[in-house]
Structures are given as structure tokens and as C-alpha cells.
Design a protein around this motif. Structure first.
Motif, PDB file in Angstrom:
ATOM      1  N   ALA A  59       0.844  -1.211   0.000  1.00 28.67           N
ATOM      2  CA  ALA A  59       0.000   0.000   0.000  1.00 28.67           C
ATOM      3  C   ALA A  59       0.876   1.256   0.000  1.00 28.67           C
ATOM      4  CB  ALA A  59      -0.934  -0.013   1.209  1.00 28.67           C
ATOM      5  N   GLN A  60       1.919   1.230   0.825  1.00 31.15           N
ATOM      6  CA  GLN A  60       2.835   2.374   0.901  1.00 31.15           C
ATOM      7  C   GLN A  60       3.555   2.583  -0.432  1.00 31.15           C
ATOM      8  OE1 GLN A  60       3.232   4.498   3.638  1.00 31.15           O
ATOM      9  NE2 GLN A  60       4.250   5.678   2.021  1.00 31.15           N
ATOM     10  N   ALA A  61       4.035   1.503  -1.024  1.00 27.79           N
ATOM     11  CA  ALA A  61       4.759   1.599  -2.297  1.00 27.79           C
ATOM     12  C   ALA A  61       3.847   2.165  -3.385  1.00 27.79           C
ATOM     13  CB  ALA A  61       5.303   0.228  -2.701  1.00 27.79           C
ATOM     14  N   VAL A  62       2.584   1.785  -3.373  1.00 29.42           N
ATOM     15  CA  VAL A  62       1.652   2.271  -4.397  1.00 29.42           C
ATOM     16  C   VAL A  62       1.336   3.751  -4.168  1.00 29.42           C
ATOM     17  CG1 VAL A  62      -0.652   2.003  -5.389  1.00 29.42           C
ATOM     18  CG2 VAL A  62       0.728  -0.026  -4.872  1.00 29.42           C
ATOM     19  N   ARG A  63       1.239   4.152  -2.899  1.00 29.45           N
ATOM     20  CA  ARG A  63       1.022   5.580  -2.632  1.00 29.45           C
ATOM     21  C   ARG A  63       2.170   6.411  -3.196  1.00 29.45           C
ATOM     22  NH1 ARG A  63      -1.812   4.191   1.976  1.00 29.45           N
ATOM     23  NH2 ARG A  63       0.102   3.772   3.112  1.00 29.45           N
ATOM     24  N   ASP A  64       3.389   5.877  -3.106  1.00 34.90           N
ATOM     25  CA  ASP A  64       4.574   6.623  -3.559  1.00 34.90           C
ATOM     26  C   ASP A  64       4.948   6.330  -5.007  1.00 34.90           C
ATOM     27  OD1 ASP A  64       4.746   7.581  -0.994  1.00 34.90           O
ATOM     28  OD2 ASP A  64       6.208   6.091  -0.330  1.00 34.90           O
ATOM     29  N   LEU A  65       4.146   5.540  -5.706  1.00 34.22           N
ATOM     30  CA  LEU A  65       4.484   5.092  -7.066  1.00 34.22           C
ATOM     31  C   LEU A  65       4.692   6.275  -8.021  1.00 34.22           C
ATOM     32  CD1 LEU A  65       4.509   2.719  -9.209  1.00 34.22           C
ATOM     33  CD2 LEU A  65       2.036   3.031  -9.364  1.00 34.22           C
ATOM     34  N   PRO A  66       5.927   6.428  -8.568  1.00 37.45           N
ATOM     35  CA  PRO A  66       6.186   7.556  -9.474  1.00 37.45           C
ATOM     36  C   PRO A  66       5.777   7.194 -10.903  1.00 37.45           C
ATOM     37  CG  PRO A  66       8.238   6.421  -8.913  1.00 37.45           C
ATOM     38  CD  PRO A  66       7.117   5.617  -8.313  1.00 37.45           C
ATOM     39  N   LEU A  67       4.474   7.189 -11.140  1.00 37.22           N
ATOM     40  CA  LEU A  67       3.909   6.676 -12.392  1.00 37.22           C
ATOM     41  C   LEU A  67       3.349   7.805 -13.258  1.00 37.22           C
ATOM     42  CD1 LEU A  67       2.626   4.353 -14.179  1.00 37.22           C
ATOM     43  CD2 LEU A  67       0.644   4.504 -12.651  1.00 37.22           C
ATOM     44  N   VAL A  68       3.694   7.760 -14.555  1.00 36.43           N
ATOM     45  CA  VAL A  68       3.111   8.686 -15.525  1.00 36.43           C
ATOM     46  C   VAL A  68       2.539   7.869 -16.676  1.00 36.43           C
ATOM     47  CG1 VAL A  68       3.507  10.638 -17.078  1.00 36.43           C
ATOM     48  CG2 VAL A  68       4.799  10.488 -14.939  1.00 36.43           C
ATOM     49  N   VAL A  69       1.246   8.016 -16.948  1.00 35.52           N
ATOM     50  CA  VAL A  69       0.667   7.287 -18.080  1.00 35.52           C
ATOM     51  C   VAL A  69       0.358   8.262 -19.213  1.00 35.52           C
ATOM     52  CG1 VAL A  69      -0.298   5.366 -16.752  1.00 35.52           C
ATOM     53  CG2 VAL A  69      -1.667   7.428 -17.100  1.00 35.52           C
ATOM     54  N   GLY A  70       0.659   7.821 -20.442  1.00 35.07           N
ATOM     55  CA  GLY A  70       0.330   8.605 -21.633  1.00 35.07           C
ATOM     56  C   GLY A  70      -0.930   8.024 -22.247  1.00 35.07           C
ATOM     57  N   VAL A  71      -1.868   8.883 -22.655  1.00 34.05           N
ATOM     58  CA  VAL A  71      -3.203   8.405 -23.034  1.00 34.05           C
ATOM     59  C   VAL A  71      -3.514   8.532 -24.522  1.00 34.05           C
ATOM     60  CG1 VAL A  71      -4.184   8.717 -20.726  1.00 34.05           C
ATOM     61  CG2 VAL A  71      -4.201  10.634 -22.370  1.00 34.05           C
ATOM     62  N   ASP A  72      -2.468   8.743 -25.344  1.00 34.14           N
ATOM     63  CA  ASP A  72      -2.673   8.773 -26.799  1.00 34.14           C
ATOM     64  C   ASP A  72      -2.974   7.338 -27.266  1.00 34.14           C
ATOM     65  OD1 ASP A  72      -2.407   8.734 -29.547  1.00 34.14           O
ATOM     66  OD2 ASP A  72      -0.587   9.971 -29.590  1.00 34.14           O
ATOM     67  N   PRO A  73      -4.161   7.099 -27.852  1.00 35.99           N
ATOM     68  CA  PRO A  73      -4.490   5.724 -28.245  1.00 35.99           C
ATOM     69  C   PRO A  73      -3.568   5.181 -29.326  1.00 35.99           C
ATOM     70  CG  PRO A  73      -6.154   7.256 -29.050  1.00 35.99           C
ATOM     71  CD  PRO A  73      -5.251   8.040 -28.146  1.00 35.99           C
ATOM     72  N   ASP A  74      -2.864   6.049 -30.043  1.00 40.54           N
ATOM     73  CA  ASP A  74      -1.922   5.570 -31.054  1.00 40.54           C
ATOM     74  C   ASP A  74      -0.611   5.089 -30.442  1.00 40.54           C
ATOM     75  OD1 ASP A  74      -3.288   5.709 -33.458  1.00 40.54           O
ATOM     76  OD2 ASP A  74      -3.064   7.890 -33.507  1.00 40.54           O
ATOM     77  N   GLY A  75      -0.409   5.360 -29.167  1.00 38.05           N
ATOM     78  CA  GLY A  75       0.823   4.914 -28.524  1.00 38.05           C
ATOM     79  C   GLY A  75       0.774   5.223 -27.045  1.00 38.05           C
ATOM     80  N   VAL A 101      -1.567  -6.900  -5.948  1.00 42.27           N
ATOM     81  CA  VAL A 101      -1.820  -5.459  -5.854  1.00 42.27           C
ATOM     82  C   VAL A 101      -3.322  -5.181  -6.026  1.00 42.27           C
ATOM     83  CG1 VAL A 101      -1.396  -3.204  -6.925  1.00 42.27           C
ATOM     84  CG2 VAL A 101       0.491  -4.822  -6.641  1.00 42.27           C
ATOM     85  N   ALA A 102      -3.931  -5.913  -6.960  1.00 34.62           N
ATOM     86  CA  ALA A 102      -5.351  -5.673  -7.252  1.00 34.62           C
ATOM     87  C   ALA A 102      -6.255  -6.013  -6.066  1.00 34.62           C
ATOM     88  CB  ALA A 102      -5.777  -6.469  -8.479  1.00 34.62           C
ATOM     89  N   THR A 103      -5.817  -6.940  -5.205  1.00 31.55           N
ATOM     90  CA  THR A 103      -6.656  -7.308  -4.059  1.00 31.55           C
ATOM     91  C   THR A 103      -6.314  -6.493  -2.811  1.00 31.55           C
ATOM     92  OG1 THR A 103      -5.125  -9.117  -3.559  1.00 31.55           O
ATOM     93  CG2 THR A 103      -7.081  -9.687  -4.838  1.00 31.55           C
ATOM     94  N   ASN A 104      -5.384  -5.544  -2.946  1.00 30.34           N
ATOM     95  CA  ASN A 104      -5.013  -4.672  -1.832  1.00 30.34           C
ATOM     96  C   ASN A 104      -5.917  -3.432  -1.873  1.00 30.34           C
ATOM     97  OD1 ASN A 104      -3.607  -2.442  -0.465  1.00 30.34           O
ATOM     98  ND2 ASN A 104      -1.961  -3.929  -0.199  1.00 30.34           N
ATOM     99  N   LEU A 105      -6.802  -3.308  -0.894  1.00 30.86           N
ATOM    100  CA  LEU A 105      -7.837  -2.268  -0.973  1.00 30.86           C
ATOM    101  C   LEU A 105      -7.268  -0.853  -0.929  1.00 30.86           C
ATOM    102  CD1 LEU A 105     -10.767  -3.862   1.076  1.00 30.86           C
ATOM    103  CD2 LEU A 105     -10.297  -3.955  -1.391  1.00 30.86           C
ATOM    104  N   ARG A 108      -5.930  -0.152  -4.331  1.00 35.33           N
ATOM    105  CA  ARG A 108      -7.059   0.130  -5.236  1.00 35.33           C
ATOM    106  C   ARG A 108      -7.549   1.564  -5.061  1.00 35.33           C
ATOM    107  NH1 ARG A 108      -8.637  -4.141  -7.873  1.00 35.33           N
ATOM    108  NH2 ARG A 108     -10.051  -2.761  -8.979  1.00 35.33           N
ATOM    109  N   ALA A 109      -7.641   1.997  -3.805  1.00 35.94           N
ATOM    110  CA  ALA A 109      -8.128   3.360  -3.548  1.00 35.94           C
ATOM    111  C   ALA A 109      -7.176   4.378  -4.174  1.00 35.94           C
ATOM    112  CB  ALA A 109      -8.266   3.592  -2.047  1.00 35.94           C
ATOM    113  N   GLU A 110      -5.878   4.140  -4.017  1.00 35.77           N
ATOM    114  CA  GLU A 110      -4.887   5.080  -4.561  1.00 35.77           C
ATOM    115  C   GLU A 110      -4.923   5.100  -6.089  1.00 35.77           C
ATOM    116  OE1 GLU A 110      -2.968   7.331  -3.307  1.00 35.77           O
ATOM    117  OE2 GLU A 110      -1.861   7.760  -5.167  1.00 35.77           O
TER     118      GLU A 110
END
Ligand code: C5P
Length: 230
Positions: A59-75, A101-105, A108-110
Motif C-alpha cells: 500500500a505504501q509503495a503504491v502511494r509513492d508510485l512515481p507513475l506517468v501514463v500517456g493516453v494517446d491511443p496511437d501509442g 496489488v489488485a486485491t489490496n484495498l 485500489r483506492a490510490e
């Protein structure tokens, strides 16, 4: 309201990623693959040496997850801590461990908060300039975006889903490929089902059964649902 939010849920092998991406492309909408976020979180835990059995640490690691998602459907892109993990998150190791991870509530909230933030950004601006987004996953129609303009549950028979995944992973749907795939599809959906309900359409969600449809026909069926709602 000129923006359109399309929520698509479904089990493994229902084709929801390819279908959602193509629908987004044709409508000029952004594409959000929420499963990729769960996969990226799993990859990050493994990279950081976080034991997936330790729920508090995950849960802690997911809160701190340095994630950036790009939403262009072509890539669409998935970047963690400056590293492009688009390929690394598709391994069978990640697939077989993502349910931790998916079963960690708390996780999921984060991730749900971050997904709502992306959807809100695309509703008003973002990559799509406010045209909107197609977001796909397991709980988008029910938890993340229950107020979406269009909500679709993409289903397919277990047989059809297994055959698709087997062809994707092994290039064939012979008996060996089917049995090698069974654990990934059936066991993962069973694990996921303990925390999210995506087998039956919730109130107001339109079911599209793709068992007997090819990709193009499924895309057209979903576009029909969008057209009717607009
Ligand atoms: O769709 P995909 O197979 O990439 O999803 C990977 C995993 O992420 C799923 O098996 C599920 O455990 C999790 N997931 C989820 N909720 C979502 C999307 C994905 O729990 N909205």
C-alpha cells in the motif's frame, strides 16, 4: 457537455484493451488502460524489493508510485520513475502476480484516485483537449467512473477468452497452449473477482458479448452503444 467518457470493463481475454483503444482512436478520445497501472504498480514493488505478501508495504509503495501514463491511443505509454515499462509490465511474471496489488484495498483506492484524476483532466482538457476518454478495466463502470456517459461490460465465453489469450501468448490455440493459458486467465479472474465484480453488468451498464465477433465487429458494437448514448 461536449466531452464523452466511455467506461469499459471485462474479464481477461474479452478483448477490452484492443477494442477500447480502437474505439478511442476512431472517436478522437484519450485511452486509459487501468490494468497497465496495476501492472506498473506490481512491477515497481518487485523492482523495489517490496514483498507482495506484505500488504502494508505494498500500500505504501503504491502511494509513492512515481507513475506517468500517456493516453494517446496511437501509442499509450507507461513510465515509472523515468523508465518506460510498457514491455516489462506484460510478462507472465507480472500477470501472475498482479492480483496481489489488485486485491489490496488501499492500493485500489490510490490507483482509483489517480484514474479519476486522468478522466477528469480529459473531460476538461488534457491530451484530448476535452473531447474525453475511453477508460477500461475491471471496476471503471462501477467504482472509478459510475457516472460515465457510456458504460459497457465486454464479455466473452470462457472458451473464446482462453483461445484469444492462447493465440496472443503462444501464436496458437492448440491443447498445450490452452492449458498453459488457463491458469493466467481463469485463476487471475477468480482472484480479481474477490474484490471487484466484473462478471455481471451493473445497473445501466450495456453488455456486449464478443464471443462470436471479431475485433472490427466488436468495435462497431461498442461504437453503436456510444452513438445511442450521445
Ligand atoms: O487488463 P489487464 O489484464 O492488463 O489487468 C491486469 C490486472 O489488473 C487484472 O488482472 C486485475 O488484477 C487488475 N485490474 C484491476 N482493476 C482494474 C484494472 C485491472 O483490479 N480496473
Amino acid at each position: 457537455d461536449v466531452s464523452t467518457v466511455v467506461a469499459v470493463d471485462g474479464p481477461s481475454g474479452s478483448g477490452k484493451s484492443s477494442v477500447s483503444r480502437e474505439v478511442a482512436r476512431r472517436l478522437g478520445l484519450a485511452f486509459l488502460d487501468t490494468g497497465a497501472m496495476y501492472r506498473a504498480a506490481t512491477w515497481w514493488c518487485l523492482d523495489q524489493g517490496v514483498p507482495l505478501t506484505d500488504q502494508v508495504a505494498v500500500a505504501q509503495a503504491v502511494r509513492d508510485l512515481p507513475l506517468v501514463v500517456g493516453v494517446d491511443p496511437d501509442g499509450p505509454t507507461v513510465v515509472v520513475d523515468g523508465r518506460d515499462v510498457g514491455v516489462a509490465i506484460r510478462t507472465t511474471e507480472i500477470s501472475s502476480r498482479v492480483s496481489a496489488v489488485a486485491t489490496n484495498l488501499e492500493a485500489r483506492a490510490e490507483l482509483g484516485r489517480r484514474q479519476r484524476a486522468v478522466i477528469e483532466a480529459e473531460r476538461t482538457g488534457g491530451w484530448s483537449d476535452g473531447r474525453g476518454v475511453v477508460a477500461e478495466g475491471r471496476d471503471i463502470t462501477t467504482v472509478v467512473a459510475p457516472d460515465a456517459d457510456v458504460r459497457v461490460l465486454l464479455t466473452a465465453s470462457e472458451e473464446a477468452r482462453l483461445a484469444r489469450r492462447a493465440r496472443e501468448l503462444h501464436g496458437t490455440a492448440d491443447a498445450a497452449a490452452l492449458s498453459a493459458t488457463r491458469d493466467q486467465v481463469v485463476r487471475r479472474d477468480a482472484d480479481d473477482s474477490t474484490v471487484v465484480q466484473f462478471q455481471v453488468a451493473a445497473d445501466g451498464v450495456v453488455t456486449v458479448d464478443s464471443s462470436d465477433l471479431d475485433l472490427e465487429q466488436t468495435v462497431e458494437a461498442v461504437l453503436d452503444v456510444v452513438e445511442r448514448a450521445r
